[in-house]
Enzyme design. Structure first.
Site, PDB file in Angstrom:
ATOM      1  CE1 TYR A  87      -4.223  -1.762   0.942  1.00  0.00           C
ATOM      2  CE2 TYR A  87      -2.930  -3.582   1.786  1.00  0.00           C
ATOM      3  CZ  TYR A  87      -4.034  -3.105   1.167  1.00  0.00           C
ATOM      4  OH  TYR A  87      -4.903  -3.965   1.312  1.00  0.00           O
ATOM      5  CD  GLU A 158     -12.080   0.137   1.056  1.00  0.00           C
ATOM      6  OE1 GLU A 158     -11.879   1.327   2.153  1.00  0.00           O
ATOM      7  OE2 GLU A 158     -12.466  -0.847   1.132  1.00  0.00           O
ATOM      8  CD  GLU A 259      -8.206  -4.018   1.416  1.00  0.00           C
ATOM      9  OE1 GLU A 259      -9.225  -4.362   2.240  1.00  0.00           O
ATOM     10  OE2 GLU A 259      -7.427  -3.215   1.511  1.00  0.00           O
TER      11      GLU A 259
END
Length: 441
Positions: A87, A158, A259
């Protein structure tokens, strides 16, 4: 869950570390054909995990420190994975040791191109889309694009969420996707894929998927991914995964789970069996289990106690459970029933949950066009001044097909002779979403 998103060649990589770079040179890039990934002529399924030792608050780049990555790579070998997602990485540092070691084990890397300081702001996207931001994004591409096991970048994670106002960020994230793909086409001679990691929000999941696969080739993503925690020691039907497969049947791009891994019950990782079964392989291309290290959110499968993450890797019971699930459910033989041709989606219409009007995207910033020919230069790293408020309050919008900087609009897949283009549920149950809830990471 984790809410945050040069003409580099193998010769350049060899100049940094000749031995490992030469070992990498035989690693086949992952490409797109129809709605699936391929490694050469072989169907490729993502079988991996999400990797960020220390979590978001530690601000550790695990791929820039061999004392962190090397013991973990030994664990990855035991697990039998072929892909990791990272990330946060520091684009001012060298990553050759860790990336070459991963490549030597046949492990591909999917990277979030954003970090907390350089990302699209979910609450106020316009000022956060600017040349300083793109310089950081492009510097990350420059650093990692020279490694053949860099499979893909996420342009956001997101950003579009469960509040309808967040759908207004969609044109900005799609513009970043466009810009990243154009930069890769301009600066690299191999395909590196770019796509979006979405939240699993019922009200806008399908609109988001359609949006990133609609429009002209230069605007569309190479793939679509989303974070899904709905399988809680259940099964294919009880989890609702069967309905999601139905919903995505006929979708024109590769889909995978960026995920997965509910922790409401004991984790048996039954998701692996489902993802590798004929129930899903015609539509999905695997997934990434969240996550490797045990952090405050309690999702991990190993513990590392010291702050620098140099200490022993202590395997939790979930480590063996995941390893067993991987071993018992290998990647299927054959093509998995994929669709060999791609289909462009209709752009979603404005409604009560999707409030984006029109299909035009923000124009590529004029002062960022120099990067397409000169490269991005040294990146600002994880502790730079940031770019959240560096841009204008409003942007001019480009006509569809104009491309970021006047490019051809061809996709990496088309350039490779393949068919078609390759294109923020609050999956963050805890710390990561709280810390980065307003950012596109």
């Amino acid at each position: 869950m984790r809410s945050i998103s040069v003409l580099s060649t193998l010769v350049a990589a060899s100049a940094v570390q000749a031995g490992p770079a030469k070992r990498q040179s035989t690693l086949t890039p992952i490409t797109v054909k129809g709605n699936a990934f391929f490694k050469g002529t072989e169907r490729f399924y993502i079988r991996g995990l999400d990797y960020q030792p220390g979590g978001s608050s530690a601000n550790i780049d695990p791929l820039a420190d061999e004392k962190v990555c090397m013991p973990d790579i030994e664990k990855f070998k035991t697990l039998g994975i072929n892909t990791i997602r990272v990330y946060s990485t520091d684009n001012s540092k060298d990553h050759s040791t860790c990336m070459n070691a991963l490549a030597a084990e046949g492990i591909y890397v999917v990277l979030d191109a954003n970090n907390p300081l350089y990302s699209i702001n979910r609450k106020n996207p316009a000022p956060s889309y600017n040349a300083e931001y793109l310089q950081s994004i492009f510097a990350t591409i420059d650093e990692f694009g020279k490694y053949p096991n860099t499979m893909a970048f996420f342009s956001g994670n997101e950003v579009i969420h469960d509040e309808k106002e967040t759908t207004l960020t969609a044109p900005y994230v799609k513009a970043v996707t466009r810009d990243m793909r154009q930069y890769i086409r301009a600066r690299f001679d191999r395909p590196i894929l770019v796509g979006y990691s979405a939240a699993d929000v019922t009200d806008n999941r399908m609109q988001t998927a359609a949006y990133f696969n609609c429009g002209t080739d230069d605007e569309r993503s190479d793939f679509f991914a989303f974070n899904d925690y709905s399988w809680c020691t259940s099964d294919f039907v009880t989890s609702g995964w069967n309905k999601k497969v139905e919903a995505f049947t006929g979708y024109g791009l590769p889909i995978f789970l960026s995920e997965y891994g509910c922790i409401q019950n004991v984790r048996d990782f039954g998701e692996v069996a489902a993802l590798m079964s004929s129930n899903m392989t015609s539509v999905y291309s695997g997934g990434l289990m969240y996550e490797y290290t045990y952090e405050e959110n309690k999702f991990g499968i190993v513990t590392i106690e010291d702050k620098q993450k140099y200490g022993p890797r202590v395997e939790l019971p979930e480590f063996d459970a995941f390893a067993q699930a991987m071993a018992a459910n290998p990647a299927p033989q054959g093509d998995g029933g994929y669709t060999p041709t791609q289909k462009v989606s209709e752009c979603p219409a404005k409604d009560s949950h999707w409030i984006v009007e029109g299909t035009r995207l923000p124009k590529f910033p004029e002062d960022a066009k120099k990067y397409l020919t000169a490269g991005a230069g040294k990146g600002p790293g994880l502790n730079g001044p940031g770019s959240q408020n560096s841009g204008p309050a409003t942007h001019d919008f480009a006509e569809p097909g104009s491309a970021a900087g006047g490019g051809t609009g061809k996709s990496p897949s088309a350039a490779a002779g393949l068919a078609g283009p390759a294109p923020v549920v609050i999956s963050g149950l805890v710390l990561l979403t709280t810390l980065f809830g307003a950012l596109a990471l």
